[in-house]
Scaffold this active site. Structure first.
Site, short mmCIF file in Angstrom:
data_model
loop_
_atom_site.label_atom_id
_atom_site.label_comp_id
_atom_site.label_asym_id
_atom_site.label_seq_id
_atom_site.Cartn_x
_atom_site.Cartn_y
_atom_site.Cartn_z
N LYS A 127 -8.39 14.99 9.42
CA LYS A 127 -9.76 15.46 9.29
C LYS A 127 -9.74 16.77 8.50
CE LYS A 127 -13.84 13.97 10.70
NZ LYS A 127 -14.29 12.55 10.77
N ASP A 167 -18.31 12.97 5.86
CA ASP A 167 -18.68 13.25 7.25
C ASP A 167 -19.97 14.04 7.19
OD1 ASP A 167 -17.33 13.02 10.11
OD2 ASP A 167 -18.19 15.02 10.03
#
Length: 444
Positions: A127, A167
């Site tokens: 991430k 995201d």
């Protein structure tokens, strides 16, 4: 050797102080994994599989300097957390938000390990992102930031190393700017990012995938109960891609969706949203209250969340820890029997305990919202083959993946009384393949 849960959590807390989101994610997972390891695979304790799993393989932090439209220098901080690559290249989104910090990215990367493993696609967990706020920025400012961000990040990613996606705060526009900069620097057209435009390597139904996948998983829960979603009342939080397409798919399935929300409050339409109404919602941006001027039976509840209304199914699709213990108790009181997480860790630990005590069918994000990364994985496959599959083919693959994830959760989460603990099932089911691979690859 056996592992003690309290001692393990204390060990993680001492090594990761002031990282509450990461510690919450670790506690949620290891509460299920430690008894399983002690009973089924004690040698994994000797190999310190868990201790290695909670330690990122690599954490990259870098400066992002860029110019705003006034030619003023701005400085942000960028990150990439490469958490685990035991079963494939790191895979996980990039988040641009002023709330981004290392704790949040580590929690997201840790969750991504299990989510990616559950899909059956060979991808590891990662991430990243930056504390940059795209709200209120011009297109040129966003382009300059994305180019500066990628000028550093490109050194650490690649189609066989690390494949980021979008995201919160990173949509098709931002992916395009970053991809263009990567291509310019590396002089190669390759599948290094997912969420790309359809004309340049993207996959059909990628924007819809997380929301659609969420409903396919909830449909599996109801099939397991010999029931249907059609006719059920659904409350949804959020108004972004995940919430929008979850609502769209739910309407297609015959459900009645009565809420959407954002940081300003909750829109409640007791008549139920329709596809036509959803199209109108998409034009409103953050001004959901304007909906009530066109549809008179609807109301807007400022600074309120959607969990106050009677429903059969609740779908938190906004952000982490948006649904607390009081919200959970309200849902139980209002007749909710199923909660499916469209966001990452939107329910607090206290809320989850309420759901389990009430035998609510609780589908955690690592299972229920895996549709997004699943289609990202399919985009990687299409890029490798230099193909673009039809929407129908991608959707069929997505349905199959969500069905298999549900089967895995049932296999490892079914309790003696027949109740399916989907959280336990997803934690153990996502862990096994990673642990076996880590053992096979030695001390890496």
């Amino acid at each position: 050797m056996s592992i003690n849960f309290k001692s393990f959590i204390k060990y993680v807390e001492e090594r990761n102080p002031n990282e509450p989101e990461f510690l919450q994610a670790v506690a949620e997972v290891t509460e299920d994994l430690i008894p399983y390891i002690n009973e089924k695979h004690p040698t994994w304790a000797d190999l310190k599989i868990l201790e290695r799993l909670v330690e990122p393989e690599r954490v990259i932090s870098f400066r992002v300097a860029w110019l705003n439209d006034k030619n003023e220098v701005q400085v942000n901080r960028g990150y990439r957390v490469q958490m685990n690559s035991a079963i494939g290249p790191y895979k996980g989104g990039l988040r641009f938000s002023p709330t981004v910090n290392l704790s949040i990215l580590k929690f997201l990367a840790f969750e991504q390990i299990f989510k990616n493993s559950l899909t059956g696609i060979p991808i590891g967990g990662g991430k990243g992102g930056a504390d940059f706020d795209p709200k209120g920025k011009s297109n040129m400012e966003i382009m300059r930031f994305c180019q500066s961000f990628m000028t550093e990040l490109y050194r650490h990613i690649g189609p066989d190393t690390d494949v980021p996606a979008g995201d919160i705060g990173v949509g098709g526009r931002e992916i395009g700017y970053m991809y263009g900069q990567y291509k310019r620097i590396r002089n190669t057209f390759t599948g290094v990012l997912t969420g790309k435009g359809l004309n340049w390597g993207g996959s059909n139904i990628r924007p819809e995938a997380t929301g659609y996948g969420l409903l396919y998983f909830v449909e599996c829960i109801y099939d397991n109960l010999d029931e249907k979603i059609a006719g059920k009342t659904i409350t949804i939080s959020g108004a972004g891609n995940v919430a929008y397409f979850a609502a769209e798919k739910a309407i297609h399935m015959g459900a009645r969706v009565i809420t959407l929300s954002n940081s300003k409050g909750t829109l409640h339409d007791p008549d139920g949203l329709t596809l036509e109404k959803l199209v109108y919602v998409a034009t409103l941006g953050r001004d959901l209250e304007k909906y009530t001027k066109k549809y008179k039976t609807a109301t807007f509840h400022a600074d309120k969340r959607p969990w106050q209304f009677k429903c059969d199914i609740a779908l938190p699709c906004a952000t982490q820890n948006e649904l607390n213990e009081d919200d959970a108790k309200a849902l139980v009181k209002n007749g909710c029997i199923c909660v499916g997480e469209g966001a990452n860790m939107p329910s607090t630990a206290e809320a989850i305990r309420v759901f389990h005590k009430a035998k609510i069918h609780f589908a955690p994000g690592k299972a229920a919202n895996a549709g997004g990364v699943a289609v990202s994985g399919l985009e990687m496959s299409q890029n490798n083959l230099r193909q673009q599959w039809s929407s129908g083919k991608v959707d069929d693959r997505l349905k199959s993946i969500m069905l298999n994830i549900h089967k895995t959760c049932v296999k490892y989460g079914k309790e003696d009384d027949g109740y399916i603990n989907y959280l336990k099932g997803s934690n153990i089911g996502g862990f096994i393949k990673v642990a076996v691979s880590m053992k096979a690859q030695g001390l890496v």
